[in-house]
Write a protein that holds these residues in place. Structure first.
Motif, PDB file in Angstrom:
ATOM      1  N   VAL A  57       0.649  -0.706   0.480  1.00 18.34           N
ATOM      2  CA  VAL A  57      -0.361   0.208   0.107  1.00 18.34           C
ATOM      3  C   VAL A  57       1.009   1.168  -0.157  1.00 18.34           C
ATOM      4  O   VAL A  57       2.291   1.241   0.439  1.00 18.34           O
ATOM      5  CB  VAL A  57      -0.577   0.041   1.386  1.00 18.34           C
ATOM      6  CG1 VAL A  57      -1.959   1.210   1.249  1.00 18.34           C
ATOM      7  CG2 VAL A  57      -1.733  -1.206   1.142  1.00 18.34           C
ATOM      8  N   ALA A  58       0.420   1.844  -0.583  1.00 11.24           N
ATOM      9  CA  ALA A  58       1.461   3.283  -1.078  1.00 11.24           C
ATOM     10  C   ALA A  58       0.880   4.343  -1.669  1.00 11.24           C
ATOM     11  O   ALA A  58      -0.422   4.197  -2.780  1.00 11.24           O
ATOM     12  CB  ALA A  58       2.587   3.050  -1.313  1.00 11.24           C
ATOM     13  N   CYS A  59       1.260   5.781  -2.208  1.00  7.62           N
ATOM     14  CA  CYS A  59       0.954   6.864  -2.860  1.00  7.62           C
ATOM     15  C   CYS A  59       2.156   6.952  -3.817  1.00  7.62           C
ATOM     16  O   CYS A  59       2.684   6.876  -3.351  1.00  7.62           O
ATOM     17  CB  CYS A  59       0.508   7.967  -2.023  1.00  7.62           C
ATOM     18  SG  CYS A  59      -0.699   7.875  -0.715  1.00  7.62           S
ATOM     19  N   GLY A  60       1.330   7.793  -5.090  1.00  5.56           N
ATOM     20  CA  GLY A  60       2.719   7.810  -6.123  1.00  5.56           C
ATOM     21  C   GLY A  60       3.399   7.119  -6.076  1.00  5.56           C
ATOM     22  O   GLY A  60       3.843   6.477  -6.910  1.00  5.56           O
ATOM     23  N   THR A  61       4.919   7.816  -5.876  1.00  2.70           N
ATOM     24  CA  THR A  61       6.451   7.496  -6.181  1.00  2.70           C
ATOM     25  C   THR A  61       6.413   5.234  -5.588  1.00  2.70           C
ATOM     26  O   THR A  61       6.616   4.912  -5.850  1.00  2.70           O
ATOM     27  CB  THR A  61       7.254   7.686  -6.417  1.00  2.70           C
ATOM     28  OG1 THR A  61       7.092   9.747  -7.448  1.00  2.70           O
ATOM     29  CG2 THR A  61       8.970   7.729  -6.165  1.00  2.70           C
ATOM     30  N   SER A  62       5.993   6.262  -4.063  1.00  2.94           N
ATOM     31  CA  SER A  62       6.310   4.976  -2.974  1.00  2.94           C
ATOM     32  C   SER A  62       4.845   3.884  -3.871  1.00  2.94           C
ATOM     33  O   SER A  62       5.432   3.041  -3.757  1.00  2.94           O
ATOM     34  CB  SER A  62       5.200   5.109  -2.609  1.00  2.94           C
ATOM     35  OG  SER A  62       6.934   5.864  -1.657  1.00  2.94           O
ATOM     36  N   TYR A  63       4.088   4.505  -4.654  1.00  3.53           N
ATOM     37  CA  TYR A  63       3.424   3.188  -5.356  1.00  3.53           C
ATOM     38  C   TYR A  63       3.899   3.034  -6.083  1.00  3.53           C
ATOM     39  O   TYR A  63       3.413   1.372  -6.161  1.00  3.53           O
ATOM     40  CB  TYR A  63       2.053   3.562  -5.793  1.00  3.53           C
ATOM     41  CG  TYR A  63       1.368   2.772  -6.604  1.00  3.53           C
ATOM     42  CD1 TYR A  63       0.606   1.964  -6.216  1.00  3.53           C
ATOM     43  CD2 TYR A  63       0.685   2.934  -8.349  1.00  3.53           C
ATOM     44  CE1 TYR A  63      -0.424   0.978  -6.278  1.00  3.53           C
ATOM     45  CE2 TYR A  63      -0.077   2.752  -8.145  1.00  3.53           C
ATOM     46  CZ  TYR A  63      -0.895   1.211  -7.930  1.00  3.53           C
ATOM     47  OH  TYR A  63      -1.487   0.310  -8.567  1.00  3.53           O
TER      48      TYR A  63
END
Ligand code: F6R
Length: 361
Positions: free
Chosen positions: A46-52
């Motif tokens: 689970v993550a957002c943006g680049t981390s996704y």
């Protein structure tokens, strides 16, 4: 403080070989964490943006090499989809800052019914206190708003987790080759600057890749739109014919990522059903080229078939195959975005409307 570099972003791009080496030294710690966690039947990143995008690489890695069912979920979508997590699921939260509200909300929800692990860069941040287990990326402080070195370190942690969970020392061997290959690509910076100069005034870019190169296409497009404000889209190459090929007209730059393919023997797919990502992407490249696209290729230095269909070609060591390529092939795309941003007189360290840490949901 910028160590002689014009911007933090450039400094951080150039720090990548070193911070990757530092992060690779965490392997023993990661092995310990894996022992503590115990049996894992399913993984949910689970993550957002680049981390996704790092999470998405994790899905390809865990499913294709370890054959563990794995999801990659955008944190802000977590509550609408992750209703089946259980105690045999390991939910892995990837966050540079450890303070992203969407990611923290999902982490709190997941803590109720599954084991949780956070991969974090900022020591002592909220995510490190909320998760059952923590792994640190050793990227050091990242000042530029656009994530670069932390992405590479997140990927390294995911690959090391796979090596530890799957007991696959060959993944570590592959990883150890990468810092030197990043150094070689950084020495091609002037060539990448030339490409930036040629295409900087184009209003739209497409980035395409299959398999492990699909997340790289998404991340390359994200970097470009964030700091240059050029419209860019990342697509799975096979999706082109289902719509976006309508956008191709004379002169549209298409960045095509096609490293040497993933070997059949590591998959569970029968030989006559296996279509390697490389030859299929090459087919997609011919389709866009014949409609006038200018193809910027990223592939192996000995890949003559690919090279001949490109207007510019960034070459890599052929021993870096698809399954490890995300750690290397993103580097020239970070540089491309950086140089275009500077040439357009934008500030790559402080893109408009963006903050380093997003604490609202
Ligand atoms: C892109 C970028 C953002 C972050 C996202 C998640 O360059 O930096 O997309 O990746 O906001 O942030 P963290 O990793 O701190 O949770």
């Amino acid at each position: 403080e910028k160590g002689g570099y014009k911007h933090f972003m450039l400094k951080e791009i150039y720090e990548q070989p070193q911070v990757l080496r530092d992060t690779l030294r965490e392997f023993k710690t990661i092995q310990k964490v894996v022992d503590e966690i115990g049996e894992i039947k399913r993984i949910c990143f689970v993550a957002c943006g680049t981390s996704y995008h790092a999470a998405l690489v994790g899905k390809y890695l865990f499913e294709s090499i370890l054959h563990i069912p794995t999801d990659a979920i955008i944190a802000s979508e977590f509550q609408y989809t992750a209703n089946t997590l259980d105690e045999e699921t390991l939910a892995i939260f990837i966050t540079q800052s450890g303070e992203t509200a969407d990611t923290l909300n999902a982490l709190k929800a997941a803590n109720k019914n599954s084991k949780t692990l956070a991969i974090v860069n900022v020591i002592g941040s909220t995510a490190t206190r909320e998760a059952d287990h923590v792994i640190y990326t050793r990227a050091g402080p990242e000042i530029a708003v656009a994530a670069t070195k932390t992405y590479i370190c997140q990927l390294a942690c995911i690959y090391m987790l796979a090596a530890a969970i799957g007991k696959k020392p060959e993944i570590m061997e592959d990883l150890k080759k990468v810092p030197e290959e990043i150094e070689k690509i950084l020495r091609e910076d002037n060539f990448i600057k030339e490409i930036a100069k040629t295409y900087k005034d184009k209003p739209d870019f497409l980035f395409i890749g299959r398999g492990f190169s699909y997340p790289t296409a998404l991340e390359g497009a994200l970097k470009l739109k964030e700091i240059t404000y050029i419209h860019a889209e990342g697509y799975a190459s096979g999706e082109l014919k289902h719509g976006p090929i309508a956008l191709i007209e004379d002169g549209v730059p298409v960045v095509a990522i096609a490293p040497p393919p993933f070997p059949l023997e590591t998959t569970k797919i029968e030989e006559d059903e296996f279509h390697d990502s490389h030859s299929l992407t090459l087919g997609n490249i011919e389709e866009v080229k014949s409609r006038g696209a200018k193809v910027i290729g990223l592939g192996a230095e000995d890949d003559e078939e690919f090279k001949k269909n490109t207007s510019a070609y960034i070459s890599f060591n052929p021993s870096i195959r698809e399954e490890i390529s995300p750690l290397l092939y993103i580097i020239p795309l970070q540089l491309l975005a950086y140089h275009i941003s500077v040439m357009k007189k934008e500030d790559p360290d402080h893109p408009r409307n963006l903050a380093k840490c997003v604490t609202v949901d």
